[in-house]
Design an enzyme around this catalytic site. Structure first.
Site, PDB file in Angstrom:
ATOM      1  N   ASP A   9       0.844  -1.210   0.000  1.00  0.00           N
ATOM      2  CA  ASP A   9       0.000   0.000   0.000  1.00  0.00           C
ATOM      3  C   ASP A   9       0.877   1.258   0.000  1.00  0.00           C
ATOM      4  O   ASP A   9       0.835   2.074   0.913  1.00  0.00           O
ATOM      5  CB  ASP A   9      -0.955   0.004   1.206  1.00  0.00           C
ATOM      6  CG  ASP A   9      -0.214   0.033   2.559  1.00  0.00           C
ATOM      7  OD1 ASP A   9      -0.797   0.545   3.546  1.00  0.00           O
ATOM      8  OD2 ASP A   9       0.947  -0.427   2.619  1.00  0.00           O
ATOM      9  N   HIS A 236       9.832  -0.050   8.528  1.00  0.00           N
ATOM     10  CA  HIS A 236       8.875  -1.153   8.699  1.00  0.00           C
ATOM     11  C   HIS A 236       8.902  -2.099   7.488  1.00  0.00           C
ATOM     12  O   HIS A 236       9.272  -3.270   7.604  1.00  0.00           O
ATOM     13  CB  HIS A 236       7.457  -0.587   8.862  1.00  0.00           C
ATOM     14  CG  HIS A 236       7.261   0.317  10.038  1.00  0.00           C
ATOM     15  ND1 HIS A 236       7.390  -0.085  11.348  1.00  0.00           N
ATOM     16  CD2 HIS A 236       6.922   1.627  10.101  1.00  0.00           C
ATOM     17  CE1 HIS A 236       7.133   0.925  12.154  1.00  0.00           C
ATOM     18  NE2 HIS A 236       6.845   1.978  11.441  1.00  0.00           N
TER      19      HIS A 236
HETATM   20  O1  RIB Z   1       2.775  -0.022  10.870  1.00  0.00           O
HETATM   21  C1  RIB Z   1       3.590   0.166   9.749  1.00  0.00           C
HETATM   22  C2  RIB Z   1       2.922  -0.320   8.507  1.00  0.00           C
HETATM   23  O2  RIB Z   1       1.744   0.442   8.272  1.00  0.00           O
HETATM   24  C3  RIB Z   1       3.786  -0.135   7.247  1.00  0.00           C
HETATM   25  O3  RIB Z   1       3.469  -1.133   6.320  1.00  0.00           O
HETATM   26  C4  RIB Z   1       3.350   1.208   6.731  1.00  0.00           C
HETATM   27  O4  RIB Z   1       3.519   1.316   5.318  1.00  0.00           O
HETATM   28  C5  RIB Z   1       1.893   1.198   7.063  1.00  0.00           C
HETATM   29  O5  RIB Z   1       1.213   0.547   6.020  1.00  0.00           O
HETATM   30 CA    CA Z   2       2.856  -0.545   4.064  1.00  0.00          CA
END
Ligand code: RIB
Ligand code: CA
Length: 299
Positions: A9, A236
């Site tokens: 996303d 992340h």
């Molecule tokens: O909590 C972090 C996640 O949430 C990552 O994938 C960031 O892109 C959001 O989608």
């Molecule tokens: Ca993400």
């Protein structure tokens, strides 16, 4: 070569993760499937198409469109983190179009055509994966592994004190994926909140003059400029890709994981540490992981 489908996303950290994967000689990207979450599905799909064309214009990297809403309710989006278009930087428009097949068909078709040989790296809400697996034990058998950026087991959440964003956005789908029997590697806040690039490391976090390095630096610069109070850009999604490339960067405990779907603890990932289908990442070689991110994006 590890064959992967990346479900995403984009999203600023998704974008860095895609740059890594596109530059990694050890990954063969079967395709990218998009999902709403950080931004609308239309925005995340456009961001994926533009990013691929910008850094890999000559390559055949199919993009298939997935879910615009979670299994129930609607996405809450994260524009305060990722900017009003989900990326925070302008990318040239592209003539590249998504596949005719949607994300569910794409995941099913590709994994059934190569049973046990394709992994999915899931960087957003798990809506597409749960739908692809729904009522399809053959698909569950065909997917070799799902590396999920998501969850917070021994760490507070980031969207509520209990829940990490991806899981919170669609806890029902997250529950279904963890219960599917497909081997899941859960790369959650337990490790991603220890892995970041610091504001002071810029403006050249990534070396070189490649489009990848330049775009990576632009994304980080924009993110820090728009969020004056933020000192760390948490890696992340890049850490999930790094884990798919070099699993030994993390340490794991095997568990059965259930996701709370309702009430104040919605999205909480509850791990029972015993023989289960999920390996929960709890430790990380931070220096090694950041080096993998830097090296691949600086290419
Ligand atoms: O909590 C972090 C996640 O949430 C990552 O994938 C960031 O892109 C959001 O989608
Ligand atoms: Ca993400």
């Amino acid at each position: 070569m590890r064959r992967v489908i990346i479900d995403t996303d984009p999203g600023t950290d998704d974008a860095l993760a895609l740059l890594m994967a596109l530059n990694c000689p050890d990954l063969l990207i079967e395709g990218i499937t998009t999902v709403g979450g950080n931004a609308t599905l239309a925005q995340t799909t456009q961001n994926a198409l533009r990013l691929v064309d910008h850094v890999a214009s000559g390559r055949d990297v199919p993009v298939a469109v997935g879910a615009d809403q979670p299994a129930r309710g609607s996405f809450s989006y994260a524009y305060h983190v990722h900017g009003t278009d989900g990326l925070g930087v302008d990318l040239p428009s592209t003539a590249r179009k998504p596949q005719r097949a949607d994300a569910i068909e794409f995941i099913r078709d590709r994994t059934l055509a190569a049973p046990g040989r394709i992994a999915v790296i899931a960087l957003g809400p798990l809506t597409n994966l749960a739908a692809a697996l729904d009522g399809r034990p053959d698909v569950a058998k065909a997917i070799s592994e799902i590396v999920v950026m998501g969850g917070a087991v021994e760490m507070p959440g980031n969207i509520t004190s209990h829940a990490e964003f991806n899981i919170y956005e669609d806890p029902w789908s997250a529950n279904a994926v963890c219960a599917s029997g497909v081997p899941v590697t859960l790369v959650g806040l337990d490790v991603t909140h220890k892995t970041s690039m610091h504001r002071d490391g810029g403006p050249r976090w990534f070396e070189g003059t490649s489009r990848s390095a330049q775009l990576g630096n632009r994304i980080l610069s924009s993110s820090f400029r728009e969020r004056a109070d933020v000192q760390d850009f948490y890696l992340h999604d890049p850490l999930a890709v790094a884990a798919a490339i070099e699993p030994e960067l993390l340490t794991y405990r095997r568990a059965q994981v259930e996701v709370v779907t309702d009430g104040e603890e919605r999205g909480r990932t509850v791990a029972s540490f015993r023989d289960g289908s999920v390996q929960v990442a709890l430790g990380v070689d931070v220096g090694g992981a950041v080096e993998v991110v830097r090296t691949l994006i600086s290419k």
